[in-house]
Design a protein around this motif. Structure first.
Motif, PDB file in Angstrom:
ATOM      1  N   ALA A 102       0.921  -1.448  -0.306  1.00 47.30           N
ATOM      2  CA  ALA A 102      -0.287   0.428   0.369  1.00 47.30           C
ATOM      3  C   ALA A 102       0.660   0.826   0.056  1.00 47.30           C
ATOM      4  N   THR A 103       0.014   2.069  -0.596  1.00 51.88           N
ATOM      5  CA  THR A 103       1.361   3.174  -0.977  1.00 51.88           C
ATOM      6  C   THR A 103       0.305   3.906  -0.925  1.00 51.88           C
ATOM      7  N   MET A 104       0.708   5.740  -0.039  1.00 57.53           N
ATOM      8  CA  MET A 104       0.250   7.404  -0.094  1.00 57.53           C
ATOM      9  C   MET A 104       1.157   8.229  -0.571  1.00 57.53           C
ATOM     10  N   PHE A 105       0.204   9.213  -1.423  1.00 58.97           N
ATOM     11  CA  PHE A 105       0.472   9.775  -2.240  1.00 58.97           C
ATOM     12  C   PHE A 105       0.101  11.539  -1.188  1.00 58.97           C
ATOM     13  N   ILE A 106       0.847  12.372  -0.621  1.00 57.78           N
ATOM     14  CA  ILE A 106       0.121  13.723   0.166  1.00 57.78           C
ATOM     15  C   ILE A 106       0.450  14.803  -1.137  1.00 57.78           C
ATOM     16  N   ASP A 107      -0.617  15.164  -1.563  1.00 58.96           N
ATOM     17  CA  ASP A 107       0.345  16.678  -2.321  1.00 58.96           C
ATOM     18  C   ASP A 107      -0.239  17.866  -1.570  1.00 58.96           C
ATOM     19  N   GLU A 108       1.126  18.730  -1.463  1.00 61.14           N
ATOM     20  CA  GLU A 108       0.581  20.466  -0.510  1.00 61.14           C
ATOM     21  C   GLU A 108      -0.100  20.367   0.592  1.00 61.14           C
ATOM     22  N   LEU A 109      -0.211  19.030   2.076  1.00 57.36           N
ATOM     23  CA  LEU A 109      -1.182  19.184   3.446  1.00 57.36           C
ATOM     24  C   LEU A 109      -1.304  20.505   3.557  1.00 57.36           C
ATOM     25  N   SER A 110      -2.115  20.735   4.332  1.00 61.21           N
ATOM     26  CA  SER A 110      -2.310  21.974   4.704  1.00 61.21           C
ATOM     27  C   SER A 110      -3.595  21.411   6.012  1.00 61.21           C
ATOM     28  N   VAL A 111      -2.738  21.544   7.735  1.00 62.49           N
ATOM     29  CA  VAL A 111      -3.749  21.173   8.784  1.00 62.49           C
ATOM     30  C   VAL A 111      -4.854  21.878   8.512  1.00 62.49           C
ATOM     31  N   SER A 112      -4.902  23.336   7.696  1.00 64.28           N
ATOM     32  CA  SER A 112      -5.776  24.288   8.324  1.00 64.28           C
ATOM     33  C   SER A 112      -7.218  23.528   7.316  1.00 64.28           C
ATOM     34  N   ARG A 113      -6.894  23.093   5.931  1.00 67.42           N
ATOM     35  CA  ARG A 113      -7.863  22.685   5.022  1.00 67.42           C
ATOM     36  C   ARG A 113      -8.929  21.493   6.126  1.00 67.42           C
ATOM     37  N   PHE A 114      -8.603  21.126   7.274  1.00 62.97           N
ATOM     38  CA  PHE A 114      -9.078  20.157   7.656  1.00 62.97           C
ATOM     39  C   PHE A 114     -10.266  20.347   8.085  1.00 62.97           C
ATOM     40  N   THR A 115     -10.397  21.532   8.437  1.00 59.96           N
ATOM     41  CA  THR A 115     -11.416  22.372   9.770  1.00 59.96           C
ATOM     42  C   THR A 115     -12.447  23.304   8.025  1.00 59.96           C
ATOM     43  N   LYS A 116     -12.042  23.268   6.958  1.00 61.32           N
ATOM     44  CA  LYS A 116     -12.588  24.285   6.271  1.00 61.32           C
ATOM     45  C   LYS A 116     -13.474  23.366   5.302  1.00 61.32           C
ATOM     46  N   LYS A 117     -14.968  24.240   5.183  1.00 63.08           N
ATOM     47  CA  LYS A 117     -15.443  23.249   4.049  1.00 63.08           C
ATOM     48  C   LYS A 117     -15.577  23.607   2.805  1.00 63.08           C
ATOM     49  N   ASP A 118     -14.865  23.752   1.842  1.00 64.82           N
ATOM     50  CA  ASP A 118     -14.781  23.799   0.859  1.00 64.82           C
ATOM     51  C   ASP A 118     -13.265  23.940  -0.022  1.00 64.82           C
ATOM     52  N   GLU A 119     -12.591  23.727   1.324  1.00 63.96           N
ATOM     53  CA  GLU A 119     -11.257  23.329   0.827  1.00 63.96           C
ATOM     54  C   GLU A 119     -11.020  21.732   1.076  1.00 63.96           C
ATOM     55  N   TRP A 120     -10.334  20.973   0.133  1.00 63.17           N
ATOM     56  CA  TRP A 120      -9.660  20.010   0.657  1.00 63.17           C
ATOM     57  C   TRP A 120      -8.033  19.390   0.222  1.00 63.17           C
ATOM     58  N   ASN A 121      -7.455  19.047   0.867  1.00 60.69           N
ATOM     59  CA  ASN A 121      -6.005  18.407   0.623  1.00 60.69           C
ATOM     60  C   ASN A 121      -6.340  17.214  -0.458  1.00 60.69           C
ATOM     61  N   PHE A 122      -4.988  17.210  -0.642  1.00 61.16           N
ATOM     62  CA  PHE A 122      -4.957  15.719  -2.238  1.00 61.16           C
ATOM     63  C   PHE A 122      -4.063  14.958  -1.855  1.00 61.16           C
ATOM     64  N   PHE A 123      -5.228  13.479  -1.560  1.00 57.00           N
ATOM     65  CA  PHE A 123      -4.096  12.431  -1.336  1.00 57.00           C
ATOM     66  C   PHE A 123      -4.689  11.439  -2.588  1.00 57.00           C
ATOM     67  N   SER A 124      -3.631  11.113  -2.974  1.00 57.04           N
ATOM     68  CA  SER A 124      -3.340   9.354  -3.789  1.00 57.04           C
ATOM     69  C   SER A 124      -3.222   8.049  -3.289  1.00 57.04           C
ATOM     70  N   TYR A 125      -4.122   7.180  -2.999  1.00 60.37           N
ATOM     71  CA  TYR A 125      -3.873   6.116  -2.530  1.00 60.37           C
ATOM     72  C   TYR A 125      -3.791   4.730  -3.320  1.00 60.37           C
ATOM     73  N   LYS A 126      -3.090   3.681  -3.290  1.00 59.83           N
ATOM     74  CA  LYS A 126      -2.509   3.006  -3.840  1.00 59.83           C
ATOM     75  C   LYS A 126      -1.973   1.616  -3.351  1.00 59.83           C
ATOM     76  N   ALA A 127      -3.000   0.925  -3.565  1.00 57.27           N
ATOM     77  CA  ALA A 127      -3.130  -1.046  -2.787  1.00 57.27           C
ATOM     78  C   ALA A 127      -3.230  -2.281  -3.211  1.00 57.27           C
ATOM     79  N   GLY A 128      -2.858  -3.085  -3.497  1.00 58.84           N
ATOM     80  CA  GLY A 128      -2.521  -4.005  -3.768  1.00 58.84           C
ATOM     81  C   GLY A 128      -2.550  -5.196  -3.538  1.00 58.84           C
ATOM     82  N   ASP A 129      -2.536  -6.117  -3.886  1.00 56.42           N
ATOM     83  CA  ASP A 129      -1.036  -8.022  -3.616  1.00 56.42           C
ATOM     84  C   ASP A 129      -1.660  -8.670  -4.864  1.00 56.42           C
TER      85      ASP A 129
END
Length: 387
Positions: A355-382
């Motif tokens: 499994a891998t996770m890629f986070i682009d431009e993480l901002s803690v303040s965006r977690f509490t804002k309704k119209d703003e998001w952080n950008f995550f990319s997940y990948k998992a497999g076998d």
């Protein structure tokens, strides 16, 4: 007695030199687009024949040859197809371990090896033809490649002329074609190569090449390796079995014109506007820990920065670059930073979980804002491998 001591000293000195002549660690990377050998090593790791850290590619040719040698010692555990594949790859990668020419090796255009120096030169020629209801696509490549070693130094160069119609690497095609088409034409050349220096527990180099970070079987989401090759400083250290560290700093082509530095020039061809691109750089690191055999846990970060010359702060391999960027660009727009994580388990024989996770431009303040998001990319497999 003094003469005897001198003779013993000289005897020991000569033996130390002779015995260590072929023990140099040597580094020449194997291109990540040669998927056959990488898939085979992955299969050998899945069935517990060898141990690898598949989150970081490319591997060096010496690393590959050592893993193939380990597999040869366990050949009785391989099925007939795997044995044939092992013999096939040893004909090429055995050059890194075997001396001279008197062994079953692949024929080369030129091959030389002695206790100090080795050199291999080969032509490049290949192609692809694809056809379906939408039409036909063709791809041809030709060129030459060379690689060699001088004690702890490694060097390599590869020049390819590529001819593709249509350009399947363009954004509108959902393909994983290696290299972009900077010139925007059906014909382009690609130069890769570099110089490396190795020691017992690591290596460093100045290369122009591709890299791929993140476990995957259909494209990595950290660094995919399909982009055009770029010049980079690389560092790899592995001082103990349970820790592995990788770092690079690269010089990118922004393809964005800097009008303030562009200028007019007059020569024998007339007067032309000489466009200059904005400077653009990238730096990244990855820490890999192995708490248990066949379990690798990796974490790292990277940054893409521009508008200045290469900054020494990003040449320090161990830094968390987002924090560095906040101090260097305090009060203005920050650069583009990323974080990533990777976990790979082959503890169950014949089964690879990742499994891998890629986070682009993480901002803690965006977690509490309704119209703003952080950008995550997940990948998992076998992948299940069966002998």
């Amino acid at each position: 007695m003094p003469d005897l001591r001198k003779r013993i000293f000289l005897f020991c000195l000569v033996n130390i030199i002779v015995l260590n002549t072929n023990l140099f660690s040597q580094e020449v990377p194997q291109p990540v687009d040669n998927k056959g050998i990488y898939d085979f090593l992955d299969e050998l790791a899945n069935i517990h024949i060898i141990v690898i850290n598949s989150a970081i590619k490319p591997y060096s040719r010496l690393f590959i040859s050592q893993r193939l040698k380990e597999a040869e010692e366990k050949e009785d555990q391989l099925n007939p197809r795997q044995q044939k594949e092992l013999d096939f790859y040893l004909m090429d990668f055995g050059k890194e371990l075997n001396a001279g020419k008197e062994w079953n090796r692949r024929k080369d255009l030129f091959y030389y090896k002695d206790s100090l120096f080795s050199l291999t030169i080969n032509p490049i020629l290949g192609g692809e033809i694809c056809s379906n209801s939408s039409g036909m696509a063709t791809y041809l490549r030709n060129g030459a490649e060379a690689r060699g070693y001088i004690q702890k130094w490694g060097f390599y160069a590869s020049l390819r002329d590529n001819h593709e119609k249509p350009l399947l690497g363009l954004p509108q095609y959902l393909t994983q074609r290696v290299n972009g088409h900077i010139k925007g034409t059906n014909d382009w050349s690609e130069m890769r190569g570099g110089v490396t220096y190795s020691w017992n527990w690591g290596n460093a180099g100045l290369v122009k090449d591709n890299l791929q970070w993140g476990n995957n079987y259909n494209g990595a989401n950290i660094f995919g390796g399909n982009n055009p090759s770029f010049v980079q400083l690389r560092l790899h250290i592995s001082p103990v079995k349970w820790f592995d560290f990788n770092y690079f700093h690269g010089w990118l082509n922004s393809m964005v014109v800097d009008s303030s530095n562009s200028y007019w020039v007059t020569n024998s061809y007339g007067t032309n506007y000489r466009e200059v691109y904005h400077k653009k750089f990238i730096a990244g690191n990855m820490f890999t820990f192995t708490p248990f055999k066949d379990l690798n846990v990796s974490a790292g970060n990277s940054i893409v920065y521009s508008d200045e010359n290469a900054n020494p702060a990003y040449l320090i391999p161990l830094f968390f670059y987002k924090s560095v960027d906040h101090s260097l660009t305090s009060g203005i727009d920050n650069m583009n930073s990323q974080m990533f994580f990777d976990i790979s388990s082959r503890q169950i024989k014949n089964l690879h979980l990742y499994a891998t996770m890629f986070i682009d431009e993480l901002s803690v303040s965006r977690f509490t804002k309704k119209d703003e998001w952080n950008f995550f990319s997940y990948k998992a497999g076998d992948r299940k491998s069966v002998v």
